[in-house]
Design a protein around this motif. Structure first.
Motif, mmCIF file in Angstrom:
data_model
loop_
_atom_site.group_PDB
_atom_site.id
_atom_site.type_symbol
_atom_site.label_atom_id
_atom_site.label_comp_id
_atom_site.label_asym_id
_atom_site.label_seq_id
_atom_site.Cartn_x
_atom_site.Cartn_y
_atom_site.Cartn_z
ATOM 1 N N MET A 1 0.849 -1.186 0.000
ATOM 2 C CA MET A 1 0.000 0.000 0.000
ATOM 3 C C MET A 1 0.889 1.241 0.000
ATOM 4 O O MET A 1 1.803 1.357 0.791
ATOM 5 C CB MET A 1 -0.893 -0.015 1.239
ATOM 6 N N THR A 2 0.638 2.171 -0.882
ATOM 7 C CA THR A 2 1.433 3.393 -0.943
ATOM 8 C C THR A 2 0.587 4.581 -0.552
ATOM 9 O O THR A 2 -0.647 4.583 -0.673
ATOM 10 C CB THR A 2 1.982 3.609 -2.360
ATOM 11 N N LYS A 3 1.287 5.630 -0.099
ATOM 12 C CA LYS A 3 0.595 6.841 0.321
ATOM 13 C C LYS A 3 -0.151 7.477 -0.840
ATOM 14 O O LYS A 3 -1.232 8.049 -0.679
ATOM 15 C CB LYS A 3 1.604 7.810 0.927
ATOM 16 N N SER A 4 0.413 7.363 -2.048
ATOM 17 C CA SER A 4 -0.218 7.982 -3.215
ATOM 18 C C SER A 4 -1.580 7.379 -3.513
ATOM 19 O O SER A 4 -2.486 8.066 -3.981
ATOM 20 C CB SER A 4 0.695 7.850 -4.432
ATOM 21 N N ARG A 5 -1.746 6.075 -3.267
ATOM 22 C CA ARG A 5 -3.042 5.446 -3.511
ATOM 23 C C ARG A 5 -4.090 5.973 -2.542
ATOM 24 O O ARG A 5 -5.240 6.225 -2.906
ATOM 25 C CB ARG A 5 -2.920 3.922 -3.384
ATOM 26 N N ILE A 6 -3.703 6.123 -1.284
ATOM 27 C CA ILE A 6 -4.631 6.652 -0.297
ATOM 28 C C ILE A 6 -4.996 8.093 -0.641
ATOM 29 O O ILE A 6 -6.160 8.491 -0.565
ATOM 30 C CB ILE A 6 -4.015 6.561 1.111
ATOM 31 N N GLN A 7 -4.001 8.870 -1.052
ATOM 32 C CA GLN A 7 -4.265 10.259 -1.438
ATOM 33 C C GLN A 7 -5.194 10.328 -2.635
ATOM 34 O O GLN A 7 -6.058 11.205 -2.718
ATOM 35 C CB GLN A 7 -2.947 10.977 -1.749
ATOM 36 N N ALA A 8 -5.032 9.379 -3.589
ATOM 37 C CA ALA A 8 -5.899 9.368 -4.774
ATOM 38 C C ALA A 8 -7.356 9.152 -4.375
ATOM 39 O O ALA A 8 -8.267 9.805 -4.903
ATOM 40 C CB ALA A 8 -5.444 8.270 -5.739
ATOM 41 N N LEU A 9 -7.598 8.238 -3.418
ATOM 42 C CA LEU A 9 -8.960 8.028 -2.939
ATOM 43 C C LEU A 9 -9.497 9.284 -2.258
ATOM 44 O O LEU A 9 -10.639 9.697 -2.484
ATOM 45 C CB LEU A 9 -8.992 6.847 -1.964
ATOM 46 N N ASP A 10 -8.677 9.884 -1.410
ATOM 47 C CA ASP A 10 -9.107 11.099 -0.712
ATOM 48 C C ASP A 10 -9.448 12.220 -1.689
ATOM 49 O O ASP A 10 -10.424 12.953 -1.502
ATOM 50 C CB ASP A 10 -8.004 11.573 0.247
ATOM 51 N N GLU A 11 -8.660 12.330 -2.751
ATOM 52 C CA GLU A 11 -8.902 13.392 -3.733
ATOM 53 C C GLU A 11 -10.224 13.189 -4.459
ATOM 54 O O GLU A 11 -10.933 14.152 -4.764
ATOM 55 C CB GLU A 11 -7.745 13.441 -4.726
ATOM 56 N N ILE A 12 -10.567 11.935 -4.759
ATOM 57 C CA ILE A 12 -11.844 11.649 -5.411
ATOM 58 C C ILE A 12 -12.994 12.160 -4.551
ATOM 59 O O ILE A 12 -13.936 12.808 -5.028
ATOM 60 C CB ILE A 12 -11.996 10.138 -5.677
ATOM 61 N N VAL A 13 -12.905 11.885 -3.258
ATOM 62 C CA VAL A 13 -13.993 12.235 -2.345
ATOM 63 C C VAL A 13 -14.064 13.736 -2.110
ATOM 64 O O VAL A 13 -15.140 14.352 -2.187
ATOM 65 C CB VAL A 13 -13.815 11.477 -1.010
ATOM 66 N N THR A 14 -12.929 14.362 -1.825
ATOM 67 C CA THR A 14 -12.937 15.799 -1.522
ATOM 68 C C THR A 14 -13.347 16.634 -2.726
ATOM 69 O O THR A 14 -13.954 17.700 -2.574
ATOM 70 C CB THR A 14 -11.548 16.241 -1.027
ATOM 71 N N SER A 15 -13.039 16.150 -3.941
ATOM 72 C CA SER A 15 -13.419 16.907 -5.139
ATOM 73 C C SER A 15 -14.931 16.974 -5.321
ATOM 74 O O SER A 15 -15.445 17.860 -6.000
ATOM 75 C CB SER A 15 -12.788 16.262 -6.381
ATOM 76 N N MET A 16 -15.654 16.015 -4.705
ATOM 77 C CA MET A 16 -17.109 16.003 -4.816
ATOM 78 C C MET A 16 -17.782 16.604 -3.579
ATOM 79 O O MET A 16 -18.994 16.470 -3.410
ATOM 80 C CB MET A 16 -17.589 14.562 -5.048
ATOM 81 N N ASN A 17 -16.964 17.214 -2.711
ATOM 82 C CA ASN A 17 -17.488 17.889 -1.522
ATOM 83 C C ASN A 17 -18.271 16.925 -0.627
ATOM 84 O O ASN A 17 -19.380 17.223 -0.175
ATOM 85 C CB ASN A 17 -18.377 19.077 -1.916
ATOM 86 N N LEU A 18 -17.656 15.771 -0.374
ATOM 87 C CA LEU A 18 -18.273 14.756 0.471
ATOM 88 C C LEU A 18 -17.479 14.594 1.757
ATOM 89 O O LEU A 18 -16.317 14.989 1.850
ATOM 90 C CB LEU A 18 -18.346 13.415 -0.269
ATOM 91 N N THR A 19 -18.118 13.975 2.742
ATOM 92 C CA THR A 19 -17.494 13.783 4.053
ATOM 93 C C THR A 19 -17.029 12.344 4.204
ATOM 94 O O THR A 19 -17.829 11.407 4.028
ATOM 95 C CB THR A 19 -18.492 14.111 5.178
ATOM 96 N N ILE A 20 -15.753 12.181 4.530
ATOM 97 C CA ILE A 20 -15.232 10.841 4.803
ATOM 98 C C ILE A 20 -15.614 10.463 6.230
ATOM 99 O O ILE A 20 -15.433 11.252 7.162
ATOM 100 C CB ILE A 20 -13.698 10.804 4.635
ATOM 101 N N ARG A 21 -16.161 9.273 6.387
ATOM 102 C CA ARG A 21 -16.521 8.814 7.712
ATOM 103 C C ARG A 21 -15.281 8.617 8.573
ATOM 104 O O ARG A 21 -14.164 8.771 8.112
ATOM 105 C CB ARG A 21 -17.302 7.502 7.609
ATOM 106 N N GLU A 22 -15.470 8.216 9.818
ATOM 107 C CA GLU A 22 -14.359 8.056 10.738
ATOM 108 C C GLU A 22 -13.262 7.192 10.123
ATOM 109 O O GLU A 22 -13.542 6.235 9.390
ATOM 110 C CB GLU A 22 -14.841 7.419 12.054
ATOM 111 N N PRO A 23 -11.976 7.511 10.383
ATOM 112 C CA PRO A 23 -10.870 6.737 9.814
ATOM 113 C C PRO A 23 -10.932 5.276 10.254
ATOM 114 O O PRO A 23 -11.396 4.946 11.337
ATOM 115 C CB PRO A 23 -9.624 7.423 10.396
ATOM 116 N N THR A 24 -10.472 4.386 9.364
ATOM 117 C CA THR A 24 -10.398 2.969 9.687
ATOM 118 C C THR A 24 -8.957 2.499 9.564
ATOM 119 O O THR A 24 -8.078 3.224 9.118
ATOM 120 C CB THR A 24 -11.277 2.139 8.728
ATOM 121 N N ASP A 25 -8.734 1.256 9.968
ATOM 122 C CA ASP A 25 -7.402 0.664 9.835
ATOM 123 C C ASP A 25 -7.130 0.220 8.397
ATOM 124 O O ASP A 25 -6.041 -0.263 8.105
ATOM 125 C CB ASP A 25 -7.263 -0.542 10.769
ATOM 126 N N TYR A 26 -8.116 0.375 7.523
ATOM 127 C CA TYR A 26 -7.991 -0.106 6.140
ATOM 128 C C TYR A 26 -8.308 1.063 5.210
ATOM 129 O O TYR A 26 -9.430 1.195 4.698
ATOM 130 C CB TYR A 26 -8.925 -1.293 5.916
#
Length: 583
Positions: free
Chosen positions: A1-26
Motif C-alpha cells: 500500500m502506498t501513500k499515493s493510492r490513499i491520497q488518490a482516494l481522498d482526492e476523489i472524495v474531496t473533489s465532490m465535496n463529500l465527508t469521509i466517515r471516521e478513519p479505519t485501519d484499512y
C-alpha cells in the motif's frame, strides 16, 4: 500500500465535496457519507470524472432510527491496484424511498430488487421493482431482514398462508400470467426453464420469449429455495458461522469461508497479524478449489454440447485435485480449513512431496483436454460467436470473474486487491476479447494451468511459523468488507459487528448473482438450441436444466422435454447445419 493510492482516494472524495466517515485501519476501504438526494449526482461524477462504474452490491441494514445503504464501488489506483469508495446513505424509516440508480448503473437492477424484497425500501423509477428471492405468497408486510421480524414469525405467517391456500393461488396466477397471457404479447411461444434442483444454491427460473427459434426476451425469477442464510447468521456465534459460511456453496465452499473470516478479521482489527504460513495455506486451498471448479465447469459445458468424451475425462481427472484436498483437509467438499485468525490444519512436508507430482500430472491432463477440444470442430463451432457480451456491456452490467475477463475486462481481485499471500507471487491473468462462450472456455482452461503453477510455487516456498493467532470470541464493534476472487468471480462478504458474540449484520453477494444481468443480456438473440451452453457460460451456481416446457400459443400445443432431449435436438440441428430444432 502506498501513500499515493490513499491520497488518490481522498482526492476523489474531496473533489465532490463529500465527508469521509471516521478513519479505519484499512484506508483503501473509504466510507463516504452521501445525502440521499445527491446519490444520482455523485454516481454521475464517479462515472464521468473517475471512470468508476463497478458496483459490487448494495448492502442494507436496519438501524434504530433509519436504514443504512452501502454502495461499494471499485476504483483503479496507481500501480494497478484497486480501492473501494463505499457510499453510505441513510433512508428514513417512515418513508423508505430512494432514487433508483439502474439508469446510471444497469448492473444494479437485481441488487435493488433484493433490497426491496428483504427490507422493503422503494426504489423510485426502477424498471421492474418486485420480489426476487422470497415467494410471491409471502405477505406484503413481511420483509425478512427487518429487525422487528423474527424467523419464527416468518414461519408462522407462511403457515397461515398455506392454510389459506394463498401460495397455490399465487403460483397459478404466476404460471398463467408469465407463461400464457403475458408472453403472448412478446413472442410466438415461451420456454420455461427451471426452477432447478433444490439442493443447489440460488435456484432460478428462466422464461424465454421466443419468435421462431430466436430468443427475444428473458425473464428471471430467483429464490425458489431461498435458505435465509443472512438471517441465520445473526442468530449464531462468530465461530458457528464459520461452518454456515462454508455451506453457502458446495463448489466454492473455501471461497465463502475465507471471505467470511477475512471480514471478521477486519472487524477484530487483526488482519495484519495473521501468520504468514496461514496466508500461504489459504492461497493453496483457494487455487486448488479454482482448479476443481473449472474442471467441473468445462466438463459440463462439453456434456451440454454433446462432447461426452471430455465430460468423462474431466470427471476422472478432477479426482486428482479432490484427492489432494482430502489429503490436506480430510474432506473432498467442505474443507473446514479456515479459522478466525488463521487456519485449522497444517500442510506437512511429506504431504507437499506427494502433492506436487500429482499437480504436475493434472497439468498435463488439462493440456490434453485443451488439445482434444480445439480439434473437435463441432464443439468449437457451438461456442464461437455465440452469446457475445461486449466489453462495454460487461462494464455497465457489473460482470465479474471469467465472465468479465472473456469480454476484455482486465480485472482479478487476487492481483488488484490482494489478500492471503497473493501479493507475494506474480501470476498471469488470462484475458480474451471475443466475449463469447469460447472465450470463457479459454479463460478457464488457462486459469486452471495458472492455478496449478501458482499452487506449486506456493508449496515450494511454504514458510515456517504458526498456523493462527488467538482471536477474540467477542468481536469489537465495527464493520468490514472482504472480497476474494472465487472461481466464478468476485465474492463479497460485508459484516457489521456490535461488540457481542454474534454479528449484527452479514451480507453475502455471490458471483453468480452479480453475473445474472449479463447472463440475461447474453441470452437475448441466441437460438433455442444454444440455451444449455449459454446458461453455463457464467458457471452459474444453479442446477443444470431440469425440464423445459414449450407452449405454442398459435397451435395450442404443449411439450415437456428433458434436458437430455433438448441437448440431443440441439446437436442434431447443428449437424444438419440448420440451427433449428426439429420436434
Amino acid at each position: 500500500m502506498t501513500k499515493s493510492r490513499i491520497q488518490a482516494l481522498d482526492e476523489i472524495v474531496t473533489s465532490m465535496n463529500l465527508t469521509i466517515r471516521e478513519p479505519t485501519d484499512y484506508p483503501l476501504d473509504l466510507y463516504v457519507t452521501v445525502p440521499s438526494e445527491r446519490l444520482i449526482e455523485i454516481i454521475k461524477q464517479l462515472k464521468g470524472n473517475y471512470n468508476v462504474s463497478h458496483l459490487s452490491t448494495i448492502v442494507v441494514q436496519d438501524l434504530e432510527d433509519n436504514y443504512k445503504l452501502l454502495y461499494p464501488f471499485s476504483t483503479n489506483l496507481t500501480g494497478g491496484k484497486m480501492g473501494k469508495v463505499i457510499l453510505d446513505i441513510r433512508v428514513d424509516k417512515n418513508d423508505p424511498k430512494i432514487d433508483s440508480i439502474v439508469q446510471e448503473i444497469p448492473g444494479a437492477i437485481y441488487y435493488e430488487r433484493e433490497v426491496y424484497d428483504m427490507m422493503g425500501i422503494q426504489f423510485k423509477n426502477h424498471p421492474d421493482l418486485q420480489r426476487i428471492l422470497t415467494p410471491d405468497s409471502l405477505p406484503r408486510d413481511i420483509y425478512p431482514l427487518r429487525k422487528n421480524i423474527s424467523s419464527e414469525e416468518i414461519r408462522r405467517r407462511f403457515a397461515e398462508a398455506r392454510k389459506e391456500r394463498e401460495a397455490e393461488k399465487k403460483l397459478k396466477e404466476y404460471i398463467r400470467s408469465e407463461q400464457l397471457e403475458y408472453i403472448s404479447e412478446k413472442s410466438d411461444y415461451s420456454i420455461a426453464v427451471g426452477p432447478q434442483h433444490p439442493s443447489l444454491e440460488e435456484p432460478i427460473r428462466f422464461i424465454f420469449h421466443v419468435e421462431g427459434e430466436t430468443v427475444r426476451d428473458v425473464d428471471l425469477r430467483l429464490g425458489f429455495n431461498h435458505r435465509g442464510i443472512e438471517k441465520a447468521f445473526e442468530s449464531r456465534t462468530w465461530q458457528k458461522n464459520l461452518y454456515l459460511a462454508e455451506r453457502i456453496c458446495g463448489i466454492c465452499s473455501d471461497a465463502h469461508q475465507l471471505c467470511y473470516v477475512q471480514a471478521v478479521e477486519k472487524c477484530a482489527k487483526i488482519t495484519y497479524d495473521i501468520p504468514e504460513r496461514a496466508q500461504f495455506i489459504r492461497t493453496i486451498l483457494a487455487e486448488l478449489e479454482r482448479v476443481h471448479s473449472h474442471l467441473l465447469w468445462y466438463g459440463i459445458l462439453a456434456h451440454n454440447t454433446g462432447f461426452d468424451t471430455i465430460f468423462q475425462y474431466t470427471w476422472r481427472d478432477r479426482e486428482i485435485v479432490m484427492d489432494i484436498l482430502e489429503e490436506i483437509s480430510g474432506n473432498r467438499v467442505n474443507y473446514a480449513m479456515h479459522a478466525i485468525g488463521g487456519v485449522r490444519r497444517d500442510i506437512r512436508t511429506e504431504q507437499v512431496v506427494k502433492i506436487i507430482p500429482k499437480l504436475k500430472r493434472l497439468r498435463k491432463r488439462i493440456e490434453e483436454h485443451q488439445k482434444m477440444m480445439m480439434k473437435e470442430r463441432s464443439f468449437v463451432v457451438r461456442q464461437k460467436g455465440v452469446a457475445i457480451l461486449t466489453k462495454e456491456e460487461a462494464l455497465s452490467l457489473c460482470a465479474v470473474g471469467p465472465n468479465a475477463r472473456s469480454s476484455g475486462i482486465d480485472v482479478d481481485i487476487r492481483r488488484d486487491d490482494p489478500y492471503a499471500a497473493y501479493d507475494q507471487f506474480s501470476f498471469d491473468v488470462p484475458i480474451m476479447t471475443e466475449g463469447d462462450i469460447f472465450g470463457g472456455l479459454i479463460i478457464r482452461l488457462e486459469e486452471s494451468l495458472v492455478a496449478i503453477d501458482l499452487t506449486i510455487k506456493v508449496l515450494e516456498n511454504l514458510p515456517q511459523g504458526d498456523l493462527k493467532i488467538k482471536s477474540p470470541r467477542i468481536i469489537p464493534q465495527g464493520e468490514g468488507i472482504s472480497r476474494v476472487e472465487a472461481p466464478r468471480g468476485e465474492n463479497l462478504h460485508y459484516i457489521q459487528s456490535n461488540g457481542t458474540r454474534k454479528p449484527e449484520r452479514i451480507k453475502v453477494r455471490a458471483p453468480t448473482f452479480a453475473n445474472m444481468p449479463s447472463l440475461k443480456k447474453r441470452l437475448i438473440g441466441i437460438q433455442v438450441a444454444d440455451i444449455p451452453p449459454v446458461i453455463r457460460v457464467i458457471d452459474p451456481c444453479i442446477g443444470c436444466m431440469d425440464r423445459v416446457t414449450f407452449v405454442d400459443l398459435k397451435k395450442g400445443k404443449t411439450m415437456e422435454l428433458s434436458g437430455e432431449h433438448l441437448i440431443s435436438r440441439g446437436n442434431r440441428a447443428y449437424r444438419l447445419g440448420t440451427g433449428v430444432l426439429d420436434f
